[in-house]
Design a protein around this motif. Structure first.
Motif, PDB file in Angstrom:
ATOM      1  N   GLY A   1       0.762  -1.164  -0.075  1.00  0.00           N
ATOM      2  CA  GLY A   1      -0.001  -0.043   0.092  1.00  0.00           C
ATOM      3  C   GLY A   1       0.745   1.356   0.010  1.00  0.00           C
ATOM      4  N   THR A   2       2.248   1.175  -0.050  1.00  0.00           N
ATOM      5  CA  THR A   2       2.774   2.398   0.110  1.00  0.00           C
ATOM      6  C   THR A   2       2.850   3.037  -1.031  1.00  0.00           C
ATOM      7  N   ASN A   3       2.549   4.352  -0.967  1.00  0.00           N
ATOM      8  CA  ASN A   3       2.436   5.464  -2.255  1.00  0.00           C
ATOM      9  C   ASN A   3       3.858   5.364  -2.956  1.00  0.00           C
ATOM     10  N   VAL A   4       3.621   5.652  -4.384  1.00  0.00           N
ATOM     11  CA  VAL A   4       5.064   5.641  -5.083  1.00  0.00           C
ATOM     12  C   VAL A   4       4.578   6.720  -6.087  1.00  0.00           C
ATOM     13  N   ILE A   5       5.710   7.649  -6.036  1.00  0.00           N
ATOM     14  CA  ILE A   5       5.834   8.806  -7.101  1.00  0.00           C
ATOM     15  C   ILE A   5       6.853   8.436  -8.282  1.00  0.00           C
ATOM     16  N   PRO A   6       6.340   8.033  -9.557  1.00  0.00           N
ATOM     17  CA  PRO A   6       7.165   7.947 -10.704  1.00  0.00           C
ATOM     18  C   PRO A   6       7.436   9.117 -11.374  1.00  0.00           C
ATOM     19  N   LEU A   7       8.655   9.858 -11.248  1.00  0.00           N
ATOM     20  CA  LEU A   7       8.893  11.120 -11.690  1.00  0.00           C
ATOM     21  C   LEU A   7       9.370  11.030 -13.224  1.00  0.00           C
ATOM     22  N   LEU A   8       8.136  10.984 -13.833  1.00  0.00           N
ATOM     23  CA  LEU A   8       8.523  10.786 -15.302  1.00  0.00           C
ATOM     24  C   LEU A   8       9.180  12.042 -16.211  1.00  0.00           C
ATOM     25  N   SER A   9       9.061  13.211 -15.511  1.00  0.00           N
ATOM     26  CA  SER A   9       9.813  14.255 -15.929  1.00  0.00           C
ATOM     27  C   SER A   9      11.498  14.025 -15.840  1.00  0.00           C
ATOM     28  N   SER A  10      11.676  13.570 -14.536  1.00  0.00           N
ATOM     29  CA  SER A  10      13.093  13.177 -14.439  1.00  0.00           C
ATOM     30  C   SER A  10      13.563  11.821 -15.485  1.00  0.00           C
ATOM     31  N   VAL A  11      12.594  11.013 -15.842  1.00  0.00           N
ATOM     32  CA  VAL A  11      13.349   9.950 -16.902  1.00  0.00           C
ATOM     33  C   VAL A  11      13.389  10.797 -18.179  1.00  0.00           C
ATOM     34  N   HIS A  12      12.516  11.596 -18.639  1.00  0.00           N
ATOM     35  CA  HIS A  12      12.713  12.458 -20.017  1.00  0.00           C
ATOM     36  C   HIS A  12      13.901  13.480 -19.779  1.00  0.00           C
ATOM     37  N   TYR A  13      14.308  14.053 -18.709  1.00  0.00           N
ATOM     38  CA  TYR A  13      15.502  14.843 -18.648  1.00  0.00           C
ATOM     39  C   TYR A  13      16.633  14.077 -18.065  1.00  0.00           C
ATOM     40  N   ASP A  14      16.656  12.866 -18.173  1.00  0.00           N
ATOM     41  CA  ASP A  14      17.871  12.067 -17.479  1.00  0.00           C
ATOM     42  C   ASP A  14      19.017  12.202 -18.444  1.00  0.00           C
ATOM     43  N   PRO A  15      20.223  12.925 -18.086  1.00  0.00           N
ATOM     44  CA  PRO A  15      21.368  12.992 -18.940  1.00  0.00           C
ATOM     45  C   PRO A  15      21.866  11.882 -19.417  1.00  0.00           C
ATOM     46  N   THR A  16      21.621  10.701 -18.725  1.00  0.00           N
ATOM     47  CA  THR A  16      22.326   9.446 -18.898  1.00  0.00           C
ATOM     48  C   THR A  16      21.391   8.671 -20.381  1.00  0.00           C
ATOM     49  N   GLN A  17      20.467   9.388 -20.563  1.00  0.00           N
ATOM     50  CA  GLN A  17      19.435   8.849 -21.578  1.00  0.00           C
ATOM     51  C   GLN A  17      19.560   9.798 -22.892  1.00  0.00           C
ATOM     52  N   PHE A  18      19.583  10.931 -22.686  1.00  0.00           N
ATOM     53  CA  PHE A  18      19.335  12.093 -23.364  1.00  0.00           C
ATOM     54  C   PHE A  18      20.546  13.134 -23.344  1.00  0.00           C
ATOM     55  N   LYS A  19      21.198  13.303 -24.537  1.00  0.00           N
ATOM     56  CA  LYS A  19      22.286  14.387 -24.621  1.00  0.00           C
ATOM     57  C   LYS A  19      21.587  15.669 -24.387  1.00  0.00           C
ATOM     58  N   ASP A  20      22.152  16.518 -23.293  1.00  0.00           N
ATOM     59  CA  ASP A  20      21.444  17.877 -23.240  1.00  0.00           C
ATOM     60  C   ASP A  20      19.977  17.877 -23.183  1.00  0.00           C
ATOM     61  N   PRO A  21      19.359  17.212 -22.198  1.00  0.00           N
ATOM     62  CA  PRO A  21      18.139  16.857 -22.081  1.00  0.00           C
ATOM     63  C   PRO A  21      17.126  18.310 -22.111  1.00  0.00           C
ATOM     64  N   THR A  22      17.703  19.245 -21.525  1.00  0.00           N
ATOM     65  CA  THR A  22      16.899  20.572 -21.397  1.00  0.00           C
ATOM     66  C   THR A  22      16.807  21.368 -22.525  1.00  0.00           C
ATOM     67  N   ALA A  23      17.498  20.945 -23.702  1.00  0.00           N
ATOM     68  CA  ALA A  23      17.389  21.619 -24.850  1.00  0.00           C
ATOM     69  C   ALA A  23      16.383  20.958 -25.723  1.00  0.00           C
ATOM     70  N   PHE A  24      15.617  21.396 -26.720  1.00  0.00           N
ATOM     71  CA  PHE A  24      14.518  20.816 -27.612  1.00  0.00           C
ATOM     72  C   PHE A  24      15.395  20.296 -28.818  1.00  0.00           C
ATOM     73  N   ASN A  25      15.485  18.816 -29.101  1.00  0.00           N
ATOM     74  CA  ASN A  25      16.332  18.482 -30.025  1.00  0.00           C
ATOM     75  C   ASN A  25      16.012  17.209 -30.733  1.00  0.00           C
ATOM     76  N   PRO A  26      15.228  17.095 -31.812  1.00  0.00           N
ATOM     77  CA  PRO A  26      14.511  15.742 -32.195  1.00  0.00           C
ATOM     78  C   PRO A  26      15.773  14.815 -32.492  1.00  0.00           C
ATOM     79  N   ALA A  27      16.808  15.197 -32.706  1.00  0.00           N
ATOM     80  CA  ALA A  27      18.032  14.255 -32.811  1.00  0.00           C
ATOM     81  C   ALA A  27      18.106  13.063 -31.692  1.00  0.00           C
TER      82      ALA A  27
END
Length: 496
Positions: free
Chosen positions: A390-416
């Motif tokens: 029953g423990t509540n869990v908050i999955p921060l999807l924003s942190s996934v999409h801005y994870d620097p290990t997954q996306f180069k320069d994640p704070t920039a808009f870049n279709p590449a």
């Protein structure tokens, strides 16, 4: 001296405080386990002073810098485990999908649904309703190519609506919401509504207003202190008045379906649900009853309208801010589709840049930055901790999409981010706009289809012209909580 007049308000305040502490204490009670460490909470308020309710997900991301990718935060008296970054979210929601498949506390919705419907139910009820919904929606084409013609038809209605503007500035929120909503209406209600239908417009206004309030500080505070916010004045009370109007609208549609129901030829989702209700009417434990139908219909309608329409509005803003991106999309549309025939889903595989742009838009804005709260369905070992059932869990999807290990320069808009070295489209496991695992959005497939077909159809016919220079376009949300809500804007659509 007679102190009775002075003591009465103080006594009432003391009683109210004690009641709130008791209620929040009950809400926050959990079996003992080994929870991840986190910031020390204060009584009643928890970690509120370390969080900004106006930008909750940013505050939670900031705390992960001190406490790591998994930690405990107290929202009021409710302990929640926060998952930050791709690896932590994947290990929980994908690798241990069954353990993390519960729906966590979400008071602003629970007050309305009471645990009915698909999105906010749990246990066997959720499993039965989800299986039924998946099967039924698939039969009516949701998420498959058979609904493609329905989206194409609605996209043409939208183009006609945009043509009426004659190139004058306008706010696209209403026509976009009407078009997107009409697709889910066809599946759930068996009909589309004219864009001038007053009942339909009122319904969408309620949806828009609720999404905005729930994404504001008022919605965040309600979810943290529901007992207190119930007695305090504020715009959050509009949520429940709007919910009641939505209930009345849906209930009336159900009554109409009951009058015309042909059990041998169901026309839409409501018909199928009513047939199942009749089949199980003698079973006192059945999950198929009117209240569940109302809430399930609301879940589908709300989920099928707000996130997709908001994504499209953000798409306009981003393409206007980055006109060089819009120019390349136009070029690809002209080359693959041309000016005459309507775009189709088969075009996607021939339009890698456009597909990459659409993925990057969804990554960059992350419509639901914290997803919807999860809960563990049993005592769950996770990364050396033991999360009690029953423990509540908050999955921060924003942190996934801005994870620097997954996306180069994640704070920039870049279709590449979604293109390989040869310019071919490539997806990413860290692309999670619909939340992965067993609770993935029922309409994820439909949303992907709509975003592609609506946007390419619009760009086939029009060029987008902002009312300010591109550099001045503000992509920061008007408010952020449940969702990222774009700032109101006007633009001009000129024929190509």
């Amino acid at each position: 001296m007679d102190l009775s007049g002075a003591l009465t308000p103080a006594l009432l305040l003391l009683c109210l405080s004690c009641l709130l502490l008791y209620l929040n204490g009950k809400r926050g009670s959990r079996k003992s386990g080994k929870m991840p460490p986190g910031p020390a909470p204060l009584p009643f308020v928890g970690n509120l002073f370390q969080l900004d309710p106006k930008e909750m997900h940013r505050s939670l991301e900031k705390l992960s810098e001190s406490y790591g990718p998994i930690y405990t935060v107290h929202l009021g008296s409710l302990p929640c485990v926060v998952l930050c970054g791709y690896q932590a979210v994947k290990e929980a929601l994908v690798d241990q999908a069954d353990d993390f498949s519960g729906r966590g506390d979400f008071p602003v919705f629970y007050r309305f649904t009471r645990g009915n419907g698909i999105a906010f139910s749990n246990g066997e009820k959720w499993k039965v309703l989800r299986r039924f919904a998946l099967h039924t929606l698939k039969n009516f084409g949701m998420g498959t190519s058979s609904i493609e013609s329905r989206i194409q038809e609605e996209a043409q209605f939208l183009v006609q609506e945009f043509q009426k503007t004659g190139g004058a500035p306008f706010d696209p929120i209403n026509p976009i919401c009407r078009a997107v909503s009409n697709v889910i209406c066809a599946v759930v209600f068996g009909q589309r509504y004219e864009y001038q239908d007053t009942d339909f417009l009122t319904l969408l206004d309620h949806f828009n207003e609720n999404f905005k309030i729930m994404s504001s500080i008022w919605g965040e505070l309600y979810n943290i202190f529901p007992s207190l916010m119930d007695v305090l004045p504020g715009p959050h009370h509009k949520i429940f008045r709007n919910f009641e109007k939505l209930r009345q609208f849906i209930t009336e549609r159900i009554r109409c379906h009951q009058k015309d129901l042909d059990p041998g030829a169901p026309q839409d989702f409501i018909d199928c649900f009513l047939i199942r209700m009749e089949q199980e009417k003698q079973d006192p434990l059945s999950y198929f009853h009117t209240e569940t139908l109302v809430m399930t219909t609301h879940n589908l309608f709300f989920g099928g309208t707000e996130t997709t329409s908001t994504t499209l509005r953000y798409s306009f803003l981003i393409l206007m801010k980055y006109p060089e991106v819009a120019a390349r999309v136009h070029q690809e549309i002209d080359h693959v589709i041309g000016p005459d025939r309507p775009p189709c889903l088969a075009d996607r595989k021939h339009m890698p840049y456009t597909e990459a742009v659409l993925y990057e838009i969804q990554r960059y804005i992350t419509i639901l930055p914290m997803g919807l709260p999860r809960a563990v369905t049993r005592d769950t070992p996770f990364r050396g901790f033991l999360l009690p059932e029953g423990t509540n869990v908050i999955p921060l999807l924003s942190s996934v999409h801005y994870d620097p290990t997954q996306f180069k320069d994640p704070t920039a808009f870049n279709p590449a981010n979604f293109l390989d070295g040869n310019g071919a489209f490539k997806s990413s496991n860290a692309f999670m706009p619909f939340a992965p695992g067993k609770r993935i959005c029922l309409g994820a497939g439909l949303a992907r289809m709509e975003i592609f077909l609506f946007l390419t159809t619009i760009l086939q016919h029009f060029s987008l012209h902002p009312m300010v220079p591109p550099a001045e376009i503000d992509l920061s949300p008007q408010c952020t909580g449940l969702g990222n809500v774009p700032r109101p804007f006007e633009f001009r659509l000129l024929p190509r």
